[in-house]
Design a protein around this motif. Structure first.
Motif, short mmCIF file in Angstrom:
data_model
loop_
_atom_site.label_atom_id
_atom_site.label_comp_id
_atom_site.label_asym_id
_atom_site.label_seq_id
_atom_site.Cartn_x
_atom_site.Cartn_y
_atom_site.Cartn_z
N ALA A 1 11.71 55.05 24.56
CA ALA A 1 12.59 54.13 25.28
C ALA A 1 14.04 54.27 24.85
CB ALA A 1 12.12 52.69 25.08
N TYR A 2 14.26 54.55 23.57
CA TYR A 2 15.64 54.56 23.08
C TYR A 2 16.11 55.95 22.64
CZ TYR A 2 15.00 49.55 23.41
OH TYR A 2 14.74 48.29 23.88
N PRO B 1 17.50 57.11 8.70
CA PRO B 1 17.02 56.02 7.84
C PRO B 1 17.61 54.66 8.18
CG PRO B 1 17.81 57.89 6.54
CD PRO B 1 18.19 58.16 7.96
N ASP B 2 18.85 54.65 8.69
CA ASP B 2 19.51 53.36 8.92
C ASP B 2 19.34 52.86 10.35
OD1 ASP B 2 20.92 55.27 10.20
OD2 ASP B 2 22.90 54.57 9.56
N ASN C 1 15.90 39.72 10.77
CA ASN C 1 15.59 39.20 12.12
C ASN C 1 15.54 37.67 12.12
OD1 ASN C 1 15.23 41.90 12.64
ND2 ASN C 1 12.99 41.79 12.87
N HIS C 2 16.00 37.10 13.20
CA HIS C 2 15.90 35.64 13.36
C HIS C 2 14.55 35.32 13.96
CE1 HIS C 2 20.23 34.31 12.82
NE2 HIS C 2 20.22 35.61 12.56
N VAL C 3 13.85 34.40 13.33
CA VAL C 3 12.49 34.15 13.75
C VAL C 3 12.11 32.71 13.39
CG1 VAL C 3 11.46 34.93 11.56
CG2 VAL C 3 10.18 35.23 13.69
N MET D 1 19.40 46.24 19.56
CA MET D 1 20.42 45.25 19.19
C MET D 1 21.80 45.74 19.62
SD MET D 1 18.99 44.65 15.37
CE MET D 1 20.24 43.44 14.89
N ASP D 2 22.76 44.82 19.68
CA ASP D 2 24.12 45.20 20.04
C ASP D 2 24.70 46.22 19.07
OD1 ASP D 2 24.04 43.57 22.21
OD2 ASP D 2 24.96 41.86 21.20
N SER D 3 24.23 46.14 17.82
CA SER D 3 24.77 47.02 16.77
C SER D 3 24.35 48.48 16.96
CB SER D 3 24.25 46.55 15.41
OG SER D 3 22.83 46.67 15.37
N GLY D 4 23.40 48.73 17.88
CA GLY D 4 22.88 50.10 18.01
C GLY D 4 21.67 50.35 17.13
N LYS D 5 21.35 49.39 16.25
CA LYS D 5 20.09 49.47 15.52
C LYS D 5 18.99 48.83 16.36
CE LYS D 5 21.79 49.22 10.76
NZ LYS D 5 21.44 48.76 9.41
#
Lengths: 414, 414
Positions: free
Chosen positions: A208-209, A330-331, A339-341, A250-254
């Motif tokens: 997907a990414y 790795p990053d 993560n918010h959960v 995520m917006d950060s690209g991670k």
């Protein structure tokens, strides 16, 4: 006439040979070529098999036969499958595999090798058995950004959880039943501890990414810690427990990616995916939610997905299918503790009033859950949504304040 | 660079142009060519549109431009769409369409024309909007015999039925709401009377069994006769009412195909497909049941399916995609009155005891249904499974015996 080899004559391999035989005419019609199984590689003997003359114990016989253009790898496991597949691709043979362990560990490398040699490396059967999922994701990608993928990716664990929910049997008893019915292997760790689901979400995330996600980068929890108490609290809360593999950009690209049991609201499109079925939700920015549902394993569903890939290979000898992703880094995966959960927590305490005072001190307001027949001192609650590391820190502090944590399960947003 | 034309700038057409624009880079990556919209055909003016320079009112400008290799037809309706598409295929242009009316009426003819000219005629968006369904069926066909396809194929009627079930609003009130929300058109007949679902099951049946099924061959009933009483009896019976399109191959080589409201058991994989969502179950002899679920309509879901087809066209300029079915024949579809079916019946009578005596005389034992708040003289029951013509005959006889039939709904086996 196209000649192929099938490596491995276990459940899937024998299914592939049988499907190719049974549907020979329609397959020839669609592939526009007859497909013939020239070799079946297996170290065992199969005397009396109708395919007896095709068996070989020599991989080199396959590798060195210039007439074999497509090799089906359904041996499973990383070794020697990886070595064999690599050699095939280096020697001008396209490869079709159902081997999720191989694709999850080595997908980027093998896809690159295939591309370099203008060959196909296809693996529709590696995720979701007979459910078409690799191809639809790949095709819907062009006109969509994939917002999220979440799925029930392992039939064995879903069978166990469904039984626990419906019949209130314990994890151990249900696992024993699943083994008796042939749904779980004698060594059930790969299923029960989430590794199988982990490999599948790695493949879907990579596709997907466009960048490889390796199993060791994915925080993975299985279902062996789930107790009937948890099943009952999930019911009180308004949902069910499912083992979910999930990935989001995520917006950060991670990416955020995790495999773990989750509380799912009864309204979730995955909450009603029961027994040995798999369900995979793909959220695209154009398509919205699309869900694929079916048996995620089994001899003939998986074999028919392999055969569909073989046909695609035959049709695309000259035009490669477009499946590709880059090596990972790795990053690339966000630490799951960031993560918010929201978290369900079950604990025991000797003083409930004091316990909840301390809990709210540490975690802010929580939603208390109560169940019929709870044990003395048993408490349960759901936290607000916060970074997981803060929740973990608070729970650790609570164990010094007379609240013994028994289990935690994330609240899924699927 | 590949230049294309888009015919029709309504909801879907403007979505196609927008998706091609917004995802230009990823599309170029996957198609391995830039795709440029050279013409947009529409009789209206769109002053100030960012695509203003591409608009044309002349179909001939498109037809006679040798640089246009792919034409997207998203005008809808049979005329002039059929004429335009035919001319494009005769003039060396591949066609992508979302037009179910066109494909259901003229699919075989257009597919043959495309094949003769070595062009593509693709229509993924014609069924299920953004849900991939044409391609997966086409691909799973080779290694599977399709035993059956059944689906909730129309979002508008599913929205109306879901509201009636959940909120106990009447058909007329719910239709008015659906119109207000933009889910139903001002002239809702095509949706409400089942024509839209009929076209879609025709396309799926033609694809699955390789022979054209025409809409006029399919017995089609809509949902406008459904009353709240029926919804309540379905609930008592243990299920819900859904508008289902269904096709099965019979041993005789004929097909059974029907579009009508059905009682579905709550266990059915389609029973929980609610609101504007579509769900399509494909039963293969190898794969078992596979279900596809998602929004079956809407600007961007449909547009993204069209764009995926355009990309496929670009990638397959030289290798045609394999989509094909033969012309149909008048005797190919079994008379629906020959189908074996169980039937829910609602009626009124002045003498219940006598009525049920007569009913069981005519129909054998039936399952009586009762609901709270039923009107005086109202009765309801479910018959045993029998040839539909026998049930109809018995019901006719009953109307001469003081049992006035109000509604009948088939019991679905999905």
């Amino acid at each position: 006439m196209v000649e192929i080899a099938v490596m491995g004559y276990g459940t899937v391999g024998s299914g592939v040979v049988e499907v190719l035989d049974k549907h020979a005419d329609s397959i020839a019609g669609r592939a526009k070529e007859q497909i013939r199984v020239k070799y079946i590689l297996d170290l065992r003997d199969f005397p009396g098999s109708p395919y007896e003359r095709s068996f070989t114990k020599s991989f080199d016989a396959i590798l060195n036969d210039p007439d074999v253009h497509i090799v089906v790898e359904v041996m499973g496991g990383l070794h020697p499958a990886f070595d064999y597949v690599k050699k095939c691709l280096e020697n001008g043979k396209s490869v079709v595999t159902s081997n999720k362990e191989l694709v999850a560990a080595k997908g980027a490398e093998l896809l690159e090798l295939a591309q370099k040699n203008n060959l196909n490396f296809l693996f529709e059967a590696s995720v979701g058995g007979g459910i078409p999922i690799i191809r639809p994701i790949s095709q819907c990608l062009a006109a969509n950004d994939v917002v999220e993928i979440a799925g029930i990716l392992n039939g064995t664990t879903n069978f166990i959880l469904t039984k626990m929910i419906r019949e209130k049997t314990t994890f151990d008893d249900t696992l024993a039943l699943a083994q008796k019915l042939g749904y779980a292997e004698r060594n059930p760790a790969a299923d029960v501890e989430g590794m199988d689901a982990c490999r599948k979400i790695c493949i879907l995330a990579s596709l997907a990414y466009g960048k490889h996600v390796y199993p060791e980068q994915v925080h993975t929890e299985g279902i062996s810690q789930i107790r009937l108490e948890d099943v009952e609290y999930a019911d009180v809360w308004g949902g069910v427990i499912k083992l979910i593999g999930q990935v989001k950009m995520m917006d950060s690209g991670k990416i955020q990616v995790i495999v773990c049991p989750m509380f799912l609201s009864r309204d979730s499109q995955l909450a009603n995916v029961d027994d040995v079925f798999n369900g995979i939700l793909v959220r695209g920015d154009s398509t919205g939610d699309v869900v694929f549902y079916g048996k995620g394993a089994g001899k003939f569903p998986t074999a028919s997905a392999v055969v569909a890939d073989v046909i695609d290979c035959v049709k695309h000898f000259k035009a490669r299918k477009y499946l590709y992703w880059d090596e990972g880094s790795p990053d690339y995966v966000e630490d799951y503790l960031e993560n918010h959960v929201a978290m369900y927590v079950r604990a025991v305490t000797e003083d409930e009033t004091l316990a909840f005072k301390n809990i709210e001190n540490q975690l802010g307001a929580v939603d208390r859950l109560t169940r019929k027949g709870s044990k003395p001192g048993e408490i349960a609650f759901v936290t607000k949504k916060s970074p997981e590391k803060e929740i973990r820190k608070a729970l650790e502090a609570l164990s010094g304040l007379g609240v013994q944590i028994q289990n935690t399960i994330r609240i899924g947003e699927v």
